[in-house]
Scaffold this active site. Structure first.
Site, PDB file in Angstrom:
ATOM      1  N   GLU A   1      43.285  41.744  34.649  1.00  0.00           N
ATOM      2  CA  GLU A   1      43.926  42.388  35.804  1.00  0.00           C
ATOM      3  C   GLU A   1      44.706  43.541  35.224  1.00  0.00           C
ATOM      4  O   GLU A   1      45.756  43.338  34.600  1.00  0.00           O
ATOM      5  CB  GLU A   1      44.901  41.418  36.480  1.00  0.00           C
ATOM      6  CG  GLU A   1      44.260  40.195  37.079  1.00  0.00           C
ATOM      7  CD  GLU A   1      43.417  40.538  38.290  1.00  0.00           C
ATOM      8  OE1 GLU A   1      43.634  41.582  38.909  1.00  0.00           O
ATOM      9  OE2 GLU A   1      42.508  39.750  38.592  1.00  0.00           O
TER      10      GLU A   1
ATOM     11  N   CYS B   1      51.827  46.575  40.213  1.00  0.00           N
ATOM     12  CA  CYS B   1      50.441  46.984  39.985  1.00  0.00           C
ATOM     13  C   CYS B   1      49.802  47.466  41.277  1.00  0.00           C
ATOM     14  O   CYS B   1      48.857  48.230  41.259  1.00  0.00           O
ATOM     15  CB  CYS B   1      49.652  45.812  39.422  1.00  0.00           C
ATOM     16  SG  CYS B   1      49.779  44.343  40.437  1.00  0.00           S
TER      17      CYS B   1
END
Ligand code: NAP
Length: 513
Positions: free
Chosen positions: A254, A293
């Site tokens: 990720e 993020c």
């Protein structure tokens, strides 16, 4: 007071040797803790998890594993205030930022506990659908998924020390796989406290959850076939991790993302959709000082209205007070560390070579209750690019309170702009025009992990693109790492082996019941 943090390995707390690394309060620059992993036997830690935690978990039904998740959630919730205080001290979080991380983590764990109830007394998953394989209807095939017999190694980013730990651990534990988790060093205080609370609650069998608190050392050298490594962090380190694990184990990455927002050409400036767009863009820019993020980095706006949007968004962002995150009136605290601040300032300088500043310039700006020259503060920065293709805006993630407005004309240009980011975690589209929504969705979906539509109908209910939902997958293609987490039961597949089983129907019915 400076705390010396330890790692929780082989069922006990173990301190590394040497001076260690200092964990700093980004509001005052005071050292809050030190941590070292030098001299710890991380190979033995992984083996303990495999040999003790794995069998203990695999012996439990899904409902029993869910009960472990529930017990962890309860223990953490009871000490939420202490966790919030540590997130303010070590992460520079406002109370609201801290709750986003901590409550987000416990809510995800609670969601998986509930999902476990629905899976009941089973220990493995069987897919619906018996496949006929021959003319004789008794010869059939079906798929089952059983837990991996190794250990899940979780490596997390600095920005979500609680959520990162808990969302990954919830899925692995429910799947039946023990976890060795490693928080980012600079903000490890909250993760360490989470581990302490869980250990003190004595709710988990030995070896189910361990923590390497501090630098990874040789952790990945001990990973072997049957293990799974889930990494969250920058693309560069993600690539290093993929290379160092090689083909020995599964790796989920990720990584970073230049998330996009698109304002549709149909949206009038006095509409609810426009107000939602402004509110969400300002929140994404300033929540957790832009260190998410999923934060919006690129805001595509019809060229005809970019002057007005620049003014309105600048005003919305300007209303956000920046300063000491302990104060309730402050809505944005410092960046998490001096290294972060320097990286973000360098990123802004690159953007400024081809973009204009609309608000902020990478300096501290006006601060509430902060000592002169102390801390890692920066006022939010909004820039404006000359074109939807301006290269600098699509090349590097600037991981702070920074976003850029880009002009576009027509759905095709909006899609082209989004795609230039080379794969993202989330894109948000603000429109009440279904045809525009359809054209944009088909263009950006192959490049996006998640797409959110903001419109007048959902203005009151939208949590914003930055909120990751456990029911939906999280991850994204290309630059975002190509990984996938959460998504309800979908998340369990990374920790499971899917096996096709063929044979006589009555035998399969007995084996897979
Ligand atoms: P980072 O520098 O890539 O570090 C991430 C983690 O990797 C940390 O725990 C770090 O440990 C560890 N690490 C570094 N080198 C390693 C190595 N050689 N072997 C094993 N572990 C290693 O990222 P960060 O600065 O913490 O986080 C910010 C980045 O994370 C941003 O790019 C952001 O977009 C991304 N992020 C992505 C998501 C997502 O879900 N896609 C979520 C959050 C953040 P140390 O701290 O001990 O160095």
């Amino acid at each position: 007071m400076t705390i010396q943090l330890s790692s929780f390995l082989e069922g006990r707390w173990q301190a590394g040797t040497g001076e260690g690394v200092a964990l700093v309060d980004p509001t005052t620059d005071a050292v809050r803790a030190t941590v070292s992993t030098e001299g710890l036997d991380l190979g033995a830690a992984l083996e303990f998890a495999r040999s003790q935690g794995g069998p203990a978990l695999r012996a439990l039904t899904f409902a029993q594993r869910g009960a472990l998740l529930s017990a962890m959630t309860k223990a953490l919730h009871a000490q939420r205030e202490e966790l919030v205080a540590l997130a303010i001290q070590n992460g520079g979080n406002t109370r609201s930022d801290a709750k986003f991380d901590i409550d987000g983590g416990t809510a995800t764990m609670a969601y998986y506990a509930k999902l476990a109830e629905s899976l009941g007394e089973k220990r493995f998953l069987v897919e619906d659908g018996v496949e006929p394989l021959a003319l004789n209807p008794r010869y059939v095939g079906q798929h089952l998924s059983t837990p991996l017999t190794g250990v899940a190694v979780h490596i997390n980013a600095f920005n979500f020390p609680a959520w990162g730990l808990l969302e990954k651990a919830a899925v692995a534990i429910l799947a039946g796989v023990p976890v060795v988790t490693k928080p980012a060093t600079s903000t490890a205080l909250v993760a360490w406290k989470v581990m302490q609370i869980i250990d003190e609650a004595k709710v988990l069998p030995a070896g189910v959850l361990s923590m390497v608190t501090g630098p990874a050392g040789d952790l990945l050298d001990h990973v072997r076939t049957g293990d799974a490594v889930a990494f969250t962090g920058s693309s560069g380190v993600g690539e290093q991790i993929r290379a160092s694990v090689g083909g020995r184990a599964r790796v989920n990455v990720e990584a970073d993302s230049l998330n996009a927002a698109i304002l549709g050409p149909d949206v009038e400036s006095d509409s609810e959709t426009y107000a939602l767009f402004l509110r969400e863009c300002a929140r994404e820019l300033t929540q957790k000082a832009g260190q998410k993020c999923t934060a919006t980095r690129r805001i595509f706006v019809p060229a005809a209205v970019i002057d007005q949007v620049s003014e309105d968004l600048s005003e919305e962002v300007g209303a956000v007070k920046v300063g000491n995150p302990e104060l309730r009136e402050v809505r944005m605290g410092p960046l998490a560390s001096h290294r972060q601040l320097e990286d973000v300032q360098a990123g802004i300088a690159k953007l400024a070579q081809s973009c204009q500043f609309v608000r902020g310039d990478g300096q501290r700006g006006a601060l509430v209750d902060v000592a002169e020259g102390k801390g890692c503060f920066m006022a939010p920065v909004l820039l404006r690019a000359p074109s939807h293709t301006t290269a600098a805006v699509h090349s590097d993630e600037v991981f702070g309170p920074v976003a850029t407005l880009l002009p576009y004309s027509g759905a095709a240009q909006a899609v082209e702009g989004v795609v230039l980011g080379r794969g993202g975690l989330v894109a948000s589209v603000y429109t009440d025009d279904k045809d525009f929504a359809a054209e944009v969705l088909m263009g950006i979906a192959p490049w996006s992990g998640r797409v959110t539509f903001g419109s007048a109908r959902v203005a009151e209910h939208s949590p914003g693109p930055g909120m990751v939902m456990p029911q939906l997958v999280h991850g994204g293609p290309g630059r975002a790492g190509g990984g996938e987490e959460l998504g309800g039961l979908r998340g369990l597949s990374f920790y499971s082996q899917r096996t096709a089983v063929q044979g006589a129907k009555p035998l399969l019915e007995k084996l897979l019941a």
